[in-house]
Design an enzyme around this catalytic site. Structure first.
Site, PDB file in Angstrom:
ATOM      1  N   HIS A 239      -0.044   2.305  -5.104  1.00  0.00           N
ATOM      2  CA  HIS A 239      -0.153   1.038  -4.390  1.00  0.00           C
ATOM      3  C   HIS A 239      -0.723   1.074  -3.158  1.00  0.00           C
ATOM      4  O   HIS A 239       0.448   2.144  -2.571  1.00  0.00           O
ATOM      5  CB  HIS A 239       0.195  -0.166  -5.267  1.00  0.00           C
ATOM      6  CG  HIS A 239      -0.260  -1.834  -4.597  1.00  0.00           C
ATOM      7  ND1 HIS A 239      -0.733  -2.299  -3.752  1.00  0.00           N
ATOM      8  CD2 HIS A 239      -1.488  -1.934  -5.705  1.00  0.00           C
ATOM      9  CE1 HIS A 239      -1.251  -3.158  -3.564  1.00  0.00           C
ATOM     10  NE2 HIS A 239      -1.485  -3.576  -4.541  1.00  0.00           N
ATOM     11  N   GLU A 319      -3.397  -2.840 -12.333  1.00  0.00           N
ATOM     12  CA  GLU A 319      -4.326  -2.785 -13.372  1.00  0.00           C
ATOM     13  C   GLU A 319      -4.108  -1.597 -14.593  1.00  0.00           C
ATOM     14  O   GLU A 319      -5.005  -1.816 -15.991  1.00  0.00           O
ATOM     15  CB  GLU A 319      -5.691  -1.737 -12.358  1.00  0.00           C
ATOM     16  CG  GLU A 319      -6.288  -1.723 -11.318  1.00  0.00           C
ATOM     17  CD  GLU A 319      -7.005  -2.873 -11.086  1.00  0.00           C
ATOM     18  OE1 GLU A 319      -7.664  -2.367 -12.035  1.00  0.00           O
ATOM     19  OE2 GLU A 319      -7.053  -4.103 -10.409  1.00  0.00           O
TER      20      GLU A 319
HETATM   21  N1  COA Z   1      -3.256   9.294  -8.969  1.00  0.00           N
HETATM   22  C1  COA Z   1      -2.843  11.250  -8.076  1.00  0.00           C
HETATM   23  N2  COA Z   1      -2.611  10.727  -7.188  1.00  0.00           N
HETATM   24  C2  COA Z   1      -2.723  10.028  -6.416  1.00  0.00           C
HETATM   25  C3  COA Z   1      -2.610   8.606  -6.658  1.00  0.00           C
HETATM   26  C4  COA Z   1      -3.536   8.430  -8.031  1.00  0.00           C
HETATM   27  N3  COA Z   1      -3.096   7.337  -9.377  1.00  0.00           N
HETATM   28  N4  COA Z   1      -2.658   7.392  -5.770  1.00  0.00           N
HETATM   29  C5  COA Z   1      -1.833   8.075  -4.657  1.00  0.00           C
HETATM   30  N5  COA Z   1      -2.200   9.634  -4.693  1.00  0.00           N
HETATM   31  C6  COA Z   1      -1.295  10.700  -3.681  1.00  0.00           C
HETATM   32  C7  COA Z   1      -2.987  10.383  -2.900  1.00  0.00           C
HETATM   33  O1  COA Z   1      -3.450  11.527  -3.994  1.00  0.00           O
HETATM   34  C8  COA Z   1      -2.534  10.949  -1.686  1.00  0.00           C
HETATM   35  O2  COA Z   1      -1.952  12.449  -1.807  1.00  0.00           O
HETATM   36  P1  COA Z   1      -2.235  13.529  -0.910  1.00  0.00           P
HETATM   37  O3  COA Z   1      -1.626  13.026   0.542  1.00  0.00           O
HETATM   38  O4  COA Z   1      -1.470  15.177  -0.913  1.00  0.00           O
HETATM   39  O5  COA Z   1      -3.425  14.136  -0.268  1.00  0.00           O
HETATM   40  C9  COA Z   1      -0.731  10.242  -1.959  1.00  0.00           C
HETATM   41  O6  COA Z   1      -0.974  10.185  -3.243  1.00  0.00           O
HETATM   42  C10 COA Z   1      -1.275   9.596  -1.784  1.00  0.00           C
HETATM   43  O7  COA Z   1      -2.880   8.663  -1.519  1.00  0.00           O
HETATM   44  P2  COA Z   1      -3.947   7.464  -0.609  1.00  0.00           P
HETATM   45  O8  COA Z   1      -4.485   7.680  -0.959  1.00  0.00           O
HETATM   46  O9  COA Z   1      -2.997   7.343   1.119  1.00  0.00           O
HETATM   47  O10 COA Z   1      -3.154   5.900  -0.837  1.00  0.00           O
HETATM   48  P3  COA Z   1      -3.351   5.069  -0.891  1.00  0.00           P
HETATM   49  O11 COA Z   1      -2.604   3.812  -0.420  1.00  0.00           O
HETATM   50  O12 COA Z   1      -4.797   4.828  -0.088  1.00  0.00           O
HETATM   51  O13 COA Z   1      -3.987   4.793  -2.012  1.00  0.00           O
HETATM   52  C11 COA Z   1      -4.621   3.880  -4.016  1.00  0.00           C
HETATM   53  C12 COA Z   1      -3.555   3.616  -3.383  1.00  0.00           C
HETATM   54  C13 COA Z   1      -3.887   2.492  -4.990  1.00  0.00           C
HETATM   55  C14 COA Z   1      -6.373   3.507  -3.898  1.00  0.00           C
HETATM   56  C15 COA Z   1      -4.655   4.777  -5.129  1.00  0.00           C
HETATM   57  O14 COA Z   1      -3.002   4.920  -4.996  1.00  0.00           O
HETATM   58  C16 COA Z   1      -5.331   5.916  -5.964  1.00  0.00           C
HETATM   59  O15 COA Z   1      -6.671   5.790  -5.996  1.00  0.00           O
HETATM   60  N6  COA Z   1      -4.899   4.710  -7.230  1.00  0.00           N
HETATM   61  C17 COA Z   1      -5.591   4.508  -8.557  1.00  0.00           C
HETATM   62  C18 COA Z   1      -6.925   3.837  -8.576  1.00  0.00           C
HETATM   63  C19 COA Z   1      -5.878   2.651  -8.662  1.00  0.00           C
HETATM   64  O16 COA Z   1      -5.296   2.486 -10.217  1.00  0.00           O
HETATM   65  N7  COA Z   1      -6.307   1.684  -8.104  1.00  0.00           N
HETATM   66  C20 COA Z   1      -6.218   0.283  -8.487  1.00  0.00           C
HETATM   67  C21 COA Z   1      -5.221  -0.197  -6.752  1.00  0.00           C
HETATM   68  S1  COA Z   1      -3.867  -2.281  -7.332  1.00  0.00           S
END
Ligand code: COA
Length: 378
Positions: A239, A319
């Protein structure tokens, strides 16, 4: 010029609607902790509280029930839109047919259009709303053609839990549109587009796909490791704000346990079942083992992600248990995002009201990294 891609940590507004504390895992909605609110107050009550907190109390003249009735009368105009294969697309098109509507009309209509779309995909006629019912119970009834107290109350808990959540992407979108002086329907339709994305509201369907793919508790560890090794994200984990488990995951986990217990021990519980003369198109899932499977996948994913990202806690988000709860009450995964929108529409409307009252045109800047026109030969 400093740059903040993704606007992480940037505060763009004051709000009285919800407070998200990502460090401790607290969510307060309209002055009450989500764990106290959900399951104790109906979505109808929470909607009114949100609007009051936004300084725009809902007038008594139009209830959500009446709004559902009005929207039902509009369905003949939505025939084309309701043929869309994706629920969010149908909802977007149907809502945009509404003129600059008030909040109650929009929230009521979202439920009617979602149910009508779902039934249209099954070549079933829409079910007329019952304005005497609370919103969640009527939404469930309009979807399924049945009255089911346990499922309606689980759905009510879901709708209340996800109704508002700080300055998330779709809420920000709604506020940006409202900040330009545009109308409420446009703000809600734009927010819907943002919610559709898999990084925001589109994750619960894939969560269920994931649980299907994992299959058994014993396979959870191996499956998660395989996904991460392939460079794929685990849906329902991580998140932008929470550094602990999303508090809404706990509320929904509790709700799914309450529901499955009620289903397993119907004697002495009031399920309020009274079949209507319609084909039941959404049946309760018999697979209550899914909760245990979900917990095993969550545990495996949490451990694997902690090993890969020791400095960035990635825990279950809302989710994850949305998928488990809605599946348990027999809701098809195609409905997950539209149902999220049915609830969040109330939050968007409250934010639009707040933005109109206190806001300023939202207009950030970008750092130009293209060619310098002065050096380009004419
Ligand atoms: N699975 C695997 N790796 C994950 C992850 C996940 N669900 N969520 C984050 N990471 C990793 C990223 O790959 C990134 O790795 P890196 O630094 O080696 O590139 C790191 O954690 C940071 O991720 P980032 O995308 O910068 O975090 P964010 O704050 O932008 O993203 C979400 C938040 C929710 C978009 C992200 O956690 C995600 O994509 N989750 C899955 C989708 C989801 O459940 N969405 C519903 C949200 S309520």
């Amino acid at each position: 010029m400093s740059i903040n891609v993704g606007l992480e940590g940037i505060v763009v507004a004051e709000t009285a609607l919800s407070m998200v504390d990502g460090e401790t895992g607290r969510l307060v909605i309209a002055g009450e902790e989500v764990g106290h609110l959900a399951g104790r107050h109906s979505f109808d009550v929470v909607f009114r509280r949100l609007m009051a907190a936004a300084g725009a109390p809902v007038p008594g003249s139009l209830t959500l029930g009446q709004a559902r009735q009005r929207a039902h009368a509009l369905l003949p105009r939505c025939e084309e839109a309701l043929r869309a294969p994706v629920g969010m697309d149908a909802l977007r098109s149907c809502l945009s047919l509404l003129p600059d509507s008030d909040e109650t009309a929009l929230v009521g209509a979202a439920a009617v259009f979602t149910a009508a779309w779902w039934r249209a995909t099954r070549v079933l006629p829409p079910i007329a709303p019952d304005p005497a019912l609370e919103h969640a119970a009527d939404l469930h009834r309009m979807l399924t053609g049945r009255r089911d107290g346990a499922a309606a109350s689980a759905l009510d808990t879901y709708l209340t839990t996800v109704v508002d959540h700080g300055m998330n992407a779709s809420t920000f979108t709604a506020r940006v549109v409202a900040s330009t002086g545009s109308d409420r329907t446009s703000a809600v339709v734009a927010a819907l587009g943002a919610l559709k994305g898999p990084l925001h509201g589109g994750a619960p369907g894939p969560v269920l796909d994931m649980l299907d793919a994992v299959g058994t508790v014993d396979n959870a560890e191996t499956w998660v490791q395989g996904e991460l090794a392939a460079g794929r994200r685990i849906m329902g984990m991580g998140h932008r704000v929470y550094r602990v488990r999303d508090p809404r995951a706990a509320v929904l986990e509790r709700a799914v346990r309450a529901f499955t217990t009620a289903r397993a021990n119907p004697v002495g519980t009031d399920l309020g079942m009274s079949p209507l003369p319609n084909v039941p198109i959404v049946a309760p899932s018999p697979d209550f083992q899914r909760v245990e499977l979900a917990l095993a996948v969550e545990g495996a994913a949490q451990r694997a992600l902690a090993a890969r990202h020791p400095d960035r806690p990635l825990r279950a988000n809302v989710e994850f248990f949305t998928a488990v709860l809605l599946d348990a009450i027999g809701i098809d995964r195609a409905l997950f995002s539209p149902l999220f929108a049915c609830s969040r529409a109330a939050g968007w409307c409250a934010h639009v009201a707040e933005q109109r009252a206190n806001g300023r045109l939202i207009r950030p800047r970008a750092r130009y990294v293209g060619q310098d026109g002065a050096n380009v030969a004419m």
